[in-house]
Scaffold this active site. Sequence first.
Site, mmCIF file in Angstrom:
data_model
loop_
_atom_site.group_PDB
_atom_site.id
_atom_site.type_symbol
_atom_site.label_atom_id
_atom_site.label_comp_id
_atom_site.label_asym_id
_atom_site.label_seq_id
_atom_site.Cartn_x
_atom_site.Cartn_y
_atom_site.Cartn_z
ATOM 1 N N LYS A 88 31.129 43.436 76.398
ATOM 2 C CA LYS A 88 30.705 44.643 75.703
ATOM 3 C C LYS A 88 29.953 45.579 76.641
ATOM 4 O O LYS A 88 30.209 46.788 76.681
ATOM 5 C CB LYS A 88 29.862 44.280 74.493
ATOM 6 C CG LYS A 88 29.388 45.475 73.675
ATOM 7 C CD LYS A 88 27.930 45.764 73.942
ATOM 8 C CE LYS A 88 27.411 46.927 73.123
ATOM 9 N NZ LYS A 88 25.974 47.202 73.376
ATOM 10 N N ASP A 99 30.174 46.379 69.294
ATOM 11 C CA ASP A 99 28.902 45.709 69.055
ATOM 12 C C ASP A 99 28.881 45.209 67.621
ATOM 13 O O ASP A 99 29.874 45.299 66.885
ATOM 14 C CB ASP A 99 27.730 46.643 69.358
ATOM 15 C CG ASP A 99 27.727 47.893 68.473
ATOM 16 O OD1 ASP A 99 28.540 47.978 67.523
ATOM 17 O OD2 ASP A 99 26.893 48.781 68.723
#
Length: 219
Positions: free
Chosen positions: A133, A151
């Site tokens: 991420k 997220d």
Amino acid sequence: METSNTNKPPRAPGRRQKAAAIMQILEDLYPETPIPLTHQDPYTLLIAVLLSAQCTDERVNKVTPHLFALADNPAAMHAQSVAAIEDIIRPCGLAPRKAQAIWELSGILLEKHEGEVPQSFPALEALPGVGHKTASVVMSQAFGVPAFPVDTHIHRLAERWGLSDGKNVEKTEKDLKSLFPKDKWNKLHLQIIFFGRQYCPARGHKREACPICKLYARP
């Protein structure tokens, strides 16, 4: 005798049709998508994203000016002690682990990448404290490479809107990439985050007041 179909409820839109409609709503609401983490270059963005793990962007933006006044490049950061870094970033949480990662990755950038942030997923993900991420955010926002950082907020909204089954963030990323045009990924990532904060929180959410959920949320 033919049976009339006039009383049948309208068919629910498919995922691709729903995604297109959601994308238009997001574009209307957020035509501009400023990067929420304050930074000056790829290195300071990388550090800010690393600090944002389990911490709000607002808090990170309060901490990074103090950190970058101390050191805003790999050489200056690696010259600091881990304790000095930790002392500054403590409000962001997980400070011991994050401080060690910041110090170590700064040294690796100097040793292996001539002090520059690498522009590839494998090289970024090999750095301490940098997961997929974080690498996706840096690749998309620092270098303009199409990516769809997922997220917990995007993961939650994608499941709420029926765009993914919500099993894990990897599956959600794959589903969103398949539904939205590649050249829209970087902007959509931020638009969904902005929307979630303003209209679609995890708690206290009012479906009837949400511009997307009132039309497209799962039953």
